[in-house]
Design an enzyme around this catalytic site. Structure first.
Site, PDB file in Angstrom:
ATOM      1  N   SER A 108     117.718 -62.602 -63.979  1.00 15.38           N
ATOM      2  CA  SER A 108     116.455 -61.965 -63.632  1.00 15.38           C
ATOM      3  C   SER A 108     116.721 -60.905 -62.569  1.00 15.38           C
ATOM      4  CB  SER A 108     115.476 -63.005 -63.102  1.00 15.38           C
ATOM      5  OG  SER A 108     115.889 -63.400 -61.811  1.00 15.38           O
ATOM      6  N   LYS A 109     115.648 -60.266 -62.146  1.00 14.44           N
ATOM      7  CA  LYS A 109     115.783 -59.166 -61.183  1.00 14.44           C
ATOM      8  C   LYS A 109     116.496 -59.611 -59.911  1.00 14.44           C
ATOM      9  CE  LYS A 109     112.066 -56.211 -62.747  1.00 14.44           C
ATOM     10  NZ  LYS A 109     110.821 -56.826 -63.211  1.00 14.44           N
ATOM     11  N   ARG A 110     116.360 -60.891 -59.582  1.00 19.08           N
ATOM     12  CA  ARG A 110     117.038 -61.403 -58.389  1.00 19.08           C
ATOM     13  C   ARG A 110     118.546 -61.162 -58.448  1.00 19.08           C
ATOM     14  NH1 ARG A 110     117.773 -66.493 -58.206  1.00 19.08           N
ATOM     15  NH2 ARG A 110     117.086 -66.831 -60.336  1.00 19.08           N
ATOM     16  N   HIS A 111     119.070 -61.143 -59.682  1.00 17.62           N
ATOM     17  CA  HIS A 111     120.519 -61.006 -59.847  1.00 17.62           C
ATOM     18  C   HIS A 111     120.987 -59.555 -59.802  1.00 17.62           C
ATOM     19  CE1 HIS A 111     119.728 -64.980 -61.796  1.00 17.62           C
ATOM     20  NE2 HIS A 111     120.773 -65.287 -61.065  1.00 17.62           N
ATOM     21  N   GLY A 112     120.045 -58.638 -59.668  1.00 22.03           N
ATOM     22  CA  GLY A 112     120.422 -57.227 -59.669  1.00 22.03           C
ATOM     23  C   GLY A 112     119.798 -56.530 -60.857  1.00 22.03           C
TER      24      GLY A 112
END
Ligand code: GLU
Length: 483
Positions: free
Chosen positions: A250-254
């Site tokens: 997800s966006k948390r991962h970049g």
């Protein structure tokens, strides 16, 4: 063989979508089949034209041109679902006429209430069949009340709905758990599960590769295929993509969208190569494949059931490999937007500026894995102060403490002043002659000059660094080192 990629244009084009597209594309090309692209935009509230354009551009950028579908046309169009409503209607009417589907007048509130009651009784919620056998009078009454009906499929009871998945093997569901589900919403728009079945059939799709999250949709689709008397395609549901922490990417991962990678200066060949390895494993040890090689070697037998982990270091390694193949000019084109964004390059460089920038890019290319990384590597050329590498502070000090440090720096400064034109060749010759004159070994000449000019122990080719700084800036740095 005919496969399709059927994106919903509801946001940025996720790398997971690109991977689904790629596996379909590879399979089609390998089997000399057809790769079709259609747009699934029945979610009117979330679908945008911008997203559709973005997806199409990304597919083209990645080299996945389609043989049939949106924009390119074909015999089974239109290829945008909102333009196919009359096609869906024809089959909905047929199902209603045959008694395989029915109008449902239940309101949202009534359905919610029933769902809560079922959950309170510890049951899995499903439609209770309230409208499955309405009388003419009841229907008239509901119409009079102004209720707008949905259409539900009559799902046969006591059946096992099963399929053999190309990736996950045999999967079976009990039809009793499904319940009569909505196939057309009250606004007259068919739901995804219905539109997808009509499209896959009428477009002649033989194989469907899509994300694991669609496994739970498949039994509904199979029941619809059955009701319409059609044969379903062969499915292959590919696993999730996880971040390094093994949680769903997800966006948390970049960055998660294709566009973000393009904007960061990744190459399409690298992204394709990388995406292919997210779930597919080649026969041998080799991990670098061009699109043609992928087409030749791809096979669904080698697509893994367990989730793929997105490893950015691997992407960087692959991208570095493809960047090595770029000419100096291509490298410059890739890096220029990043240099401009950092304020290191003008919007329209003159011929001289371009030559200098091109040398700059070439100079640091061994240290850059993707376009945006160039900015960090060239920072020193745009600052007046020397930033010493703190990690190697002790080594740097050792170089400065050499008895011959200042002698070498001074000698180089003299040679530099005497140069007509500073070029990599002239710098190289100057360093060589210092070695000869001082009888010092290479390292004892290179390192003092490098440390004096850059404050670093390692980095790009010194001959180019000096050339890029030019006579005045280099001289100023050498002087500061001598002071
Ligand atoms: N439109 C669906 C999605 O974007 C894909 C449906 C399918 O492949 O069957 O998730």
């Amino acid at each position: 063989m005919k496969v399709r990629f059927a994106p919903s244009p509801t946001g940025p084009f996720h790398i997971g979508g690109a991977r689904s597209a790629l596996f379909n594309f590879l399979l089609a090309k390998k089997e000399k089949g057809t790769f079709l692209v259609r747009i699934e935009d029945t979610d009117l509230a979330r679908s945008t034209k911008e997203s559709e354009e973005n997806i199409k551009a990304a597919l083209k950028w990645l080299g996945m041109n389609w043989d049939e579908g949106i924009d390119v046309g074909g015999d089974n169009g239109p290829y945008r679902q909102t333009e196919r409503l009359d096609i869906y209607k024809k089959y909905v009417d047929q199902l209603i006429k045959e008694g395989k589907a029915y109008y449902c007048y239940c309101t949202e509130e009534e359905l919610d209430k029933e769902r809560e009651a079922q959950m309170a009784r510890g049951e899995t919620p499903k439609y209770n069949g309230h409208c499955a056998h309405l009388t003419e009078e009841q229907i008239e009454q509901y119409k009079k009340e102004g209720r707008k009906p949905t259409v539900r499929l009559r799902v046969p009871l006591n059946q096992t709905v099963a399929f053999d998945d190309m990736v996950r093997g045999h999967i079976a569901f009990e039809s009793n758990g499904i319940g009569d589900f909505v196939i057309v919403k009250s606004d007259g728009i068919p739901v995804y599960n219905f539109a997808v079945v009509v499209d896959d059939h009428t477009m002649g799709i033989t194989h469907v590769i899509r994300a694991e999250e669609h496994v739970s949709n498949t039994p509904r689709q199979l029941v619809i295929f059955d009701a319409l008397g059609w044969q379903a395609p062969t499915y292959g549901h590919i696993s999730l993509i996880l971040g390094a922490d093994k949680k769903k990417m997800s966006k948390r991962h970049g960055a998660t969208s294709v566009d973000q990678y393009r904007q960061q200066g990744y190459l399409p060949e690298a992204l394709v190569n990388f995406l292919a390895l997210l779930g597919w494993s080649p026969e041998g040890e080799d991990e670098l494949f061009t699109m043609d090689q992928l087409i030749e070697q791809f096979s669904m037998d080698h697509v893994a059931k367990n989730p793929a982990v997105f490893d950015i270091d691997k992407l960087n390694w692959i991208n570095f490999h493809y960047m090595k193949k770029l000419s100096d000019e291509e490298l410059y084109e890739l890096c220029l937007p990043h240099l401009q964004a950092a304020g290191y390059a003008p919007q329209s460089p003159s011929a001289d500026e371009k030559a200098w920038l091109m040398m700059l890019c070439t100079c640091v290319r061994d240290h850059v894995s993707y376009g945006a990384q160039i900015v960090d590597q060239v920072k020193m050329f745009f600052t007046d102060s020397i930033e010493e590498d703190q990690e190697h502070a002790a080594d740097i000090q050792a170089v400065k403490d050499e008895d011959t440090y200042k002698t070498v720096v001074a000698a180089f400064k003299d040679k530099l002043q005497a140069m007509d034109q500073v070029t990599p060749g002239a710098v190289k010759a100057a360093i060589k002659s210092i070695m000869k004159e001082t009888k010092l070994k290479g390292k004892f000449v290179f390192m003092p000059i490098r440390v004096a000019i850059t404050g670093q122990m390692h980095g790009a080719d010194l001959n180019y660094i000096v050339t890029l700084f030019g006579k005045d800036k280099t001289a100023a740095r050498l002087e500061a080192a001598l002071a």
